[in-house]
Design an enzyme around this catalytic site. Structure first.
Site, PDB file in Angstrom:
ATOM      1  N   ARG A 197      -7.429  -3.535   0.606  1.00  0.00           N
ATOM      2  CA  ARG A 197      -8.834  -3.839   0.329  1.00  0.00           C
ATOM      3  C   ARG A 197      -9.025  -4.117  -1.144  1.00  0.00           C
ATOM      4  O   ARG A 197      -8.226  -3.726  -1.996  1.00  0.00           O
ATOM      5  CB  ARG A 197      -9.729  -2.685   0.765  1.00  0.00           C
ATOM      6  CG  ARG A 197      -9.480  -1.374   0.006  1.00  0.00           C
ATOM      7  CD  ARG A 197     -10.435  -1.173  -1.154  1.00  0.00           C
ATOM      8  NE  ARG A 197     -10.058  -0.022  -1.965  1.00  0.00           N
ATOM      9  CZ  ARG A 197      -9.335  -0.124  -3.069  1.00  0.00           C
ATOM     10  NH1 ARG A 197      -8.903  -1.289  -3.486  1.00  0.00           N
ATOM     11  NH2 ARG A 197      -9.032   0.955  -3.779  1.00  0.00           N
ATOM     12  N   ASP A 216     -11.061   3.748   0.939  1.00  0.00           N
ATOM     13  CA  ASP A 216      -9.930   2.905   1.335  1.00  0.00           C
ATOM     14  C   ASP A 216      -9.685   2.981   2.839  1.00  0.00           C
ATOM     15  O   ASP A 216      -9.475   1.964   3.509  1.00  0.00           O
ATOM     16  CB  ASP A 216      -8.672   3.337   0.586  1.00  0.00           C
ATOM     17  CG  ASP A 216      -8.836   3.253  -0.923  1.00  0.00           C
ATOM     18  OD1 ASP A 216      -9.812   2.622  -1.368  1.00  0.00           O
ATOM     19  OD2 ASP A 216      -8.000   3.823  -1.648  1.00  0.00           O
ATOM     20  N   GLU A 235     -16.876   1.703  -8.358  1.00  0.00           N
ATOM     21  CA  GLU A 235     -15.580   2.322  -8.655  1.00  0.00           C
ATOM     22  C   GLU A 235     -15.711   3.795  -9.004  1.00  0.00           C
ATOM     23  O   GLU A 235     -16.594   4.190  -9.760  1.00  0.00           O
ATOM     24  CB  GLU A 235     -14.916   1.582  -9.817  1.00  0.00           C
ATOM     25  CG  GLU A 235     -13.430   1.410  -9.642  1.00  0.00           C
ATOM     26  CD  GLU A 235     -13.111   0.596  -8.402  1.00  0.00           C
ATOM     27  OE1 GLU A 235     -12.638   1.198  -7.404  1.00  0.00           O
ATOM     28  OE2 GLU A 235     -13.320  -0.622  -8.398  1.00  0.00           O
ATOM     29  N   ASP A 292     -16.928   7.055  -4.680  1.00  0.00           N
ATOM     30  CA  ASP A 292     -16.885   7.491  -3.284  1.00  0.00           C
ATOM     31  C   ASP A 292     -16.647   8.989  -3.181  1.00  0.00           C
ATOM     32  O   ASP A 292     -17.264   9.674  -2.368  1.00  0.00           O
ATOM     33  CB  ASP A 292     -15.835   6.708  -2.493  1.00  0.00           C
ATOM     34  CG  ASP A 292     -14.434   6.811  -3.075  1.00  0.00           C
ATOM     35  OD1 ASP A 292     -14.308   7.093  -4.287  1.00  0.00           O
ATOM     36  OD2 ASP A 292     -13.458   6.619  -2.316  1.00  0.00           O
ATOM     37  N   ASN A 299       0.522   4.390 -10.197  1.00  0.00           N
ATOM     38  CA  ASN A 299       0.498   5.167  -8.969  1.00  0.00           C
ATOM     39  C   ASN A 299      -0.351   6.407  -9.200  1.00  0.00           C
ATOM     40  O   ASN A 299       0.044   7.306  -9.935  1.00  0.00           O
ATOM     41  CB  ASN A 299       1.930   5.550  -8.566  1.00  0.00           C
ATOM     42  CG  ASN A 299       1.983   6.188  -7.184  1.00  0.00           C
ATOM     43  OD1 ASN A 299       1.053   6.868  -6.767  1.00  0.00           O
ATOM     44  ND2 ASN A 299       3.070   5.947  -6.479  1.00  0.00           N
ATOM     45  N   LYS A 300      -1.519   6.447  -8.579  1.00  0.00           N
ATOM     46  CA  LYS A 300      -2.450   7.537  -8.871  1.00  0.00           C
ATOM     47  C   LYS A 300      -1.944   8.895  -8.392  1.00  0.00           C
ATOM     48  O   LYS A 300      -2.386   9.933  -8.883  1.00  0.00           O
ATOM     49  CB  LYS A 300      -3.830   7.245  -8.270  1.00  0.00           C
ATOM     50  CG  LYS A 300      -3.868   7.114  -6.752  1.00  0.00           C
ATOM     51  CD  LYS A 300      -5.247   6.670  -6.310  1.00  0.00           C
ATOM     52  CE  LYS A 300      -5.322   6.497  -4.803  1.00  0.00           C
ATOM     53  NZ  LYS A 300      -6.627   5.980  -4.364  1.00  0.00           N
ATOM     54  N   GLY A 312      -3.927  -1.349  -7.095  1.00  0.00           N
ATOM     55  CA  GLY A 312      -5.342  -1.081  -6.895  1.00  0.00           C
ATOM     56  C   GLY A 312      -5.905  -1.740  -5.661  1.00  0.00           C
ATOM     57  O   GLY A 312      -7.124  -1.779  -5.473  1.00  0.00           O
ATOM     58  N   SER A 340      -4.911  -0.753  -2.599  1.00  0.00           N
ATOM     59  CA  SER A 340      -4.854   0.274  -1.564  1.00  0.00           C
ATOM     60  C   SER A 340      -3.659   0.141  -0.632  1.00  0.00           C
ATOM     61  O   SER A 340      -3.781   0.316   0.575  1.00  0.00           O
ATOM     62  CB  SER A 340      -6.154   0.259  -0.745  1.00  0.00           C
ATOM     63  OG  SER A 340      -6.266   1.403   0.047  1.00  0.00           O
ATOM     64  N   SER A 341      -2.498  -0.126  -1.184  1.00  0.00           N
ATOM     65  CA  SER A 341      -1.301  -0.198  -0.345  1.00  0.00           C
ATOM     66  C   SER A 341      -0.955   1.160   0.248  1.00  0.00           C
ATOM     67  O   SER A 341      -0.551   1.252   1.417  1.00  0.00           O
ATOM     68  CB  SER A 341      -0.121  -0.733  -1.162  1.00  0.00           C
ATOM     69  OG  SER A 341       0.146   0.101  -2.283  1.00  0.00           O
TER      70      SER A 341
END
Length: 640
Positions: free
Chosen positions: A225, A372, A231, A234, A415-416, A325, A327-328
């Site tokens: 997405r 996501d 941003e 959510d 990578n968060k 960014g 959403s993989s």
């Protein structure tokens, strides 16, 4: 080949045949009487194949699915497959599922046959396939794509050829399984990206066979997405405005009799992994690719309280740029959750699936908010979605027709789950909410999100910005000052409020984070309002909101980076009305709104200015810079 099953709304009640369910037929001529007698004989054969299935003994047709032929596709191989486990918003209860060895599926409870005629069967075949009543009228070769129903399409197992296909001699209704919806013809027109998906499915099937020595029983797709605006809000309880992109995660699946879960990836950079399906362990300290699959698997397992799960062989393929960014990681979690649900044949709505997957991704250590996963399941082609929380719901947002959205990768990966940046922001917002609640004499210990403060005070977002100005100071807060404001000890702060990877943080910027969240939440609502009102300067107004969003992300939330800022400036310079970072930030992608007539020059100029003038020219152009449009949500594909 394959046919698609897209999550839909609950099906209408089944159509009950009665005297009014078929057209009146004139008394047949003598030569037609013979044919009618043959049909009666065939019906008797079908009735004999009715039987009780499952725990409740429901009656189902035991017949192989017919084949719809398309031109050169004169013969389609038959192979065993699982029944459809996700139709509309509901899946098929276990008692209605056939054994995979039977090689056919039945109508799920509550589904209704779909009336159609042979002359429009092609249009029906391009939609998600299902059992349906096809009313044959005259020639069967007038349908879209010159479709034809073969003479053995309706025969029950073990029987010879059947005369049931429409012969053009009379009008009648036939219960058929419409197939061929994944033929190439089904992916033209407004599904211009689908030929690529069709080819990927075939390639994935071949690779699966090479890897495991068998054919997958089904495939699951979950899209990535792009968040257009909204941003980092959510997880604070506020609405966001994303859309699904054409890039996705695909998983080919074969359930096995053992209890071993075997995972493989088409990308050689991601090594194979296997574990017991009944002893899934997720290591938060190592965000390895297979852990995201395990999150979705474990989420479904724990939701249903299952302890004895069947194993499966899975081959994963993805074309979402990693750490971009887009959403993989969440797409893989959603894919895995839908895979597990499909194998089990359990019953969940799309909303429930999204909520479970959002919760289960936290097994990896990321304190996300659910955007996501929600868009991955609730997305629909052609429209962005306003995603709201508590309760979770999605509203269509029609984007301007005179503009396109372009995604540009900064070529900086983040990578968060591998850093504490993301979770620190979550913690700062939680602390800000508690301090704001305390300043207004609210029960701050029960407050977790900034939206809860606004809801309890019953004020507008604009008023919340003023309250933030009065209650919080711009200077960073130390852990000791936070404890002093809340009247708690440092030990209580660490054990009751802070997350494990934020225990050692020395400063918290509460004022800045709250200001961003409340202003960004207001921008989302304003964006939706402009889309609904569609003024003449609509694209310009939307672009201004996107620009404001990036400035707030950069200055107040501090989740940008020099490369993102440079890319945003370049996009604006070459024609974007608005441009901003999208996703968690600290790298990844930007999203820009570009007038449609400027798109070719925009793409060429941005590519030259950002990619060709640096070592970023080595990045794949199709994954680095591309226009996108709202795509559809998660799908299940069955081998047929």
């Amino acid at each position: 080949m394959f046919h698609r099953e897209r999550p839909r709304s609950p099906q209408p009640r089944p159509l009950k045949p009665d005297s009014n369910s078929s057209p009146r037929v004139p008394f047949p001529a003598p030569h037609q009487v013979v044919v009618l007698l043959i049909i009666a004989h065939e019906i008797i054969l079908h009735v004999r194949h009715l039987g009780r299935e499952g725990e409740r003994g429901r009656r189902n047709w035991r017949q192989p699915p017919p084949t719809i032929l398309r031109g050169s596709e004169a013969s389609l191989p038959a192979s065993p497959r699982l029944p459809v486990a996700l139709r509309g918003a509901e899946s098929v209860p276990p008692e209605q599922m056939h054994s995979p060895s039977r090689g056919f599926a039945t109508t799920p409870k509550g589904s209704a046959p779909t009336p159609s005629s042979c002359e429009t069967v092609g249009a029906l075949a391009t939609k998600p396939s299902n059992w349906g009543i096809v009313e044959c009228r005259g020639s069967q070769r007038k349908g879209l794509g010159n479709l034809a129903l073969t003479s053995n399409s309706f025969q029950p197992p073990g029987q010879g050829s059947s005369p049931l296909p429409c012969l053009g001699l009379w009008n009648h209704f036939v219960l058929v399984k419409v197939r061929g919806s994944l033929g190439r013809e089904a992916f033209r027109g407004d599904k211009a990206d689908m030929p690529v998906l069709y080819d990927r499915l075939l390639k994935l099937k071949e690779m699966f066979n090479s890897k495991f020595g068998s054919i997958p029983k089904f495939y699951v797709r979950a899209p990535g997405r792009v968040n257009i605006i909204g941003e980092h809000i959510d997880y604070c309880g506020y609405s966001v405005l994303p859309m699904a992109v054409e890039q996705d995660m695909l998983i080919a699946v074969e359930p096995v009799k053992t209890h071993t879960l075997q995972l493989a990836n088409t990308n050689p950079l991601y090594p194979d992994f296997s574990t017991s399906a009944n002893n899934v362990q997720i290591d938060k300290t190592k965000p390895l690719w297979h852990n995201y699959f395990l999150c979705g698997f474990k989420g479904i397992q724990e939701h249903f309280g299952l302890s004895d799960l069947t194993g499966m062989n899975c081959l994963v393929d993805g074309n979402i740029p990693p750490s971009s960014g887009l959403s993989s990681s969440s797409a893989l979690v959603c894919c895995a959750g839908l895979v597990t649900l499909t194998v089990l044949g359990m019953n969940l709505s799309k909303v429930e699936l999204a909520e479970i997957c959002a919760k289960s991704e936290r097994y990896i250590g990321t304190e996300g908010g659910g955007m996501d996963q929600s868009i991955s399941f609730l997305a629909e082609e052609g429209t962005a979605k306003l995603i709201e929380f508590s309760p979770l719901r999605a509203t269509d947002v029609k984007l301007p027709s005179g503009a396109v959205f372009v995604i540009a990768h900064s070529c900086v990966e983040m990578n968060k789950a591998a850093t504490s940046h993301f979770n620190i922001r979550v913690t700062e917002c939680r602390l800000a909410a508690k301090l704001l609640a305390k300043s207004k004499s609210l029960p701050w210990d029960k407050v977790l999100r900034l939206e809860e403060v606004q809801a309890r005070l019953r004020v507008s977002l604009e008023e919340m910005l003023l309250i933030t100005e009065d209650a919080l100071h711009p200077e960073p807060y130390s852990p000791e000052e936070v404890c002093s404001c809340l009247g708690i000890s440092l030990q209580e702060l660490r054990t009751q409020i802070l997350s494990p990877n934020t225990q050692d943080v020395l400063i918290f910027k509460l004022y800045q984070r709250a200001k961003h969240v409340y202003s960004e939440a207001a921008r989302v609502l304003q964006f939706k309002k402009i889309c609904e009102e569609a003024p003449d300067n609509m694209v310009q107004l939307l672009g201004e909101l996107m620009n404001q969003s990036h400035v707030s992300c950069r200055d107040m939330y501090e989740c940008s980076c020099p490369e993102l800022d440079q890319l945003v400036d370049i996009c604006r310079k070459f024609g974007a009305q608005g441009s901003r970072l999208t996703g968690a930030g600290w790298g990844g992608c930007t999203v820009s709104i570009v007038p449609a007539d400027k798109l070719p020059s925009f793409l060429a100029n941005v590519h030259e200015a950002y990619y060709q003038r640096s070592d970023r020219s080595l990045a794949p152009q199709k994954q680095s810079l591309f226009a996108t449009k709202p795509g559809g949500g998660a799908l299940v594909f069955l081998e047929a």
